[in-house]
Design a protein around this motif. Structure first.
Motif, short mmCIF file in Angstrom:
data_model
loop_
_atom_site.label_atom_id
_atom_site.label_comp_id
_atom_site.label_asym_id
_atom_site.label_seq_id
_atom_site.Cartn_x
_atom_site.Cartn_y
_atom_site.Cartn_z
N ALA A 88 0.26 14.82 -11.49
CA ALA A 88 0.59 14.61 -12.91
C ALA A 88 0.75 13.13 -13.22
O ALA A 88 0.24 12.64 -14.24
CB ALA A 88 1.87 15.37 -13.26
N LEU A 89 1.43 12.39 -12.37
CA LEU A 89 1.63 10.97 -12.61
C LEU A 89 0.35 10.17 -12.43
O LEU A 89 0.16 9.14 -13.07
CB LEU A 89 2.72 10.42 -11.68
N GLY A 90 -0.53 10.64 -11.55
CA GLY A 90 -1.79 9.93 -11.31
C GLY A 90 -2.87 10.26 -12.32
O GLY A 90 -3.85 9.52 -12.46
N LEU A 150 11.13 3.33 -11.64
CA LEU A 150 10.01 2.46 -11.32
C LEU A 150 9.19 3.00 -10.15
O LEU A 150 8.05 2.57 -9.93
CB LEU A 150 10.52 1.05 -11.01
N TYR A 151 9.75 3.95 -9.42
CA TYR A 151 9.07 4.65 -8.35
C TYR A 151 7.83 5.37 -8.90
O TYR A 151 6.86 5.62 -8.18
CB TYR A 151 10.06 5.66 -7.78
N ASP A 152 7.86 5.71 -10.21
CA ASP A 152 6.74 6.45 -10.81
C ASP A 152 5.44 5.67 -10.76
O ASP A 152 4.35 6.26 -10.65
CB ASP A 152 7.06 6.80 -12.27
N TYR A 153 5.52 4.34 -10.85
CA TYR A 153 4.29 3.54 -10.79
C TYR A 153 3.62 3.71 -9.43
O TYR A 153 2.39 3.84 -9.34
CB TYR A 153 4.61 2.06 -11.02
N TRP A 154 4.42 3.68 -8.39
CA TRP A 154 3.89 3.85 -7.04
C TRP A 154 3.33 5.26 -6.85
O TRP A 154 2.24 5.45 -6.31
CB TRP A 154 5.01 3.58 -6.02
N THR A 194 -3.35 13.01 1.75
CA THR A 194 -2.80 11.73 2.19
C THR A 194 -1.69 11.26 1.27
O THR A 194 -0.66 10.76 1.72
CB THR A 194 -3.91 10.66 2.26
N ALA A 195 -1.91 11.43 -0.04
CA ALA A 195 -0.88 11.02 -1.01
C ALA A 195 0.40 11.81 -0.80
O ALA A 195 1.50 11.24 -0.83
CB ALA A 195 -1.41 11.24 -2.42
#
Length: 232
Positions: free
Chosen positions: A61-63, A122-126, A138-139
């Motif tokens: 979802a975030l990607g 800010l973890y969401d960016y990663w 892998t993700a």
């Protein structure tokens, strides 16, 4: 011939005692509570939808939409930051001993928890980046490896202060007679509902809006207190 000195003219400004920066800071803190609440609601509404609570679907979802993830993360980051700093000014509403301790404890818990959430967001960016750049398996493996770190666990535990601290603070304010006990109803109700209902930007945005009512009330009360004291 002697002349008498001219009478000294005293203005109202000179007679009035100088005011410190306390009222200004209380007004700023009250405004930050209102603004932070609105930013948080906007961040929830713009959060990317996910198919399930599973970590793999969260990463996907975030990607999926980098722009939406960035917008939501920024709104949530600065919303939580504003709320964290503003809560430090809330105990100024309590003038007597009644309710002082829970209000101070709740304010400190809120500040620590919410500023931790602001950083954690800010973890969401990663997470979004590994969802776009790596294959799903892998993700997910990398996401789980980072999540297993002891430091991440401590940070996650401290974020709970941001959920429980405001409730303690509302109880302290009600005990002090600053606000009514009814503020606990939307705060607790929305907290429980958001924990049991599967995530949806629309639903959780609505819950965040209702749950923000007590915070906005406290913020407006801080601004009103400053105005009342300035007019006195």
């Amino acid at each position: 011939m002697t002349t008498s000195p001219l009478p000294t003219r005293t203005t109202a400004t000179a007679e009035r005692p100088a005011r410190g920066t306390g009222p200004l800071m209380l007004t700023l803190a009250g405004g930050a509570l209102v603004a932070g609440s609105l930013l948080y609601v906007a961040g929830m509404v713009t959060s990317p939808p996910q198919d399930s609570p599973a970590a793999a679907d969260y990463i996907a979802a975030l990607g999926r939409d980098e722009g939406r993830t960035t917008l939501s993360a920024m709104l949530l980051h600065y919303g939580n930051m504003a709320l964290a700093l503003a809560w430090l000014g809330v105990p100024a509403l309590v003038r007597g001993r009644r309710g002082r301790v829970p209000t101070v404890v709740g304010a400190l818990m809120s500040a620590i928890g919410l500023v931790t959430v602001a950083g954690f967001v800010l973890y969401d960016y990663w997470t979004g980046a590994i969802g776009r750049e790596l294959d799903p398996a892998t993700a997910l493996g990398l996401y789980d490896a980072v999540g297993a770190n002891a430091g991440v666990g401590v940070v996650g535990l401290l974020t709970l202060f941001g959920l429980l601290g405001p409730i303690v603070g509302y109880a302290g304010l009600a005990r002090a007679g600053v606000t009514g006990w009814w503020l606990l109803l939307p705060a607790v109700g929305c907290l429980v509902a958001s924990a049991v209902i599967p995530f949806s930007p629309a639903v959780h945005g609505a819950l965040a809006l209702v749950g923000a009512v007590p915070t906005v009330v406290v913020g407006l009360r801080m601004i009103a207190r400053t105005r009342a004291e300035a007019a006195a």
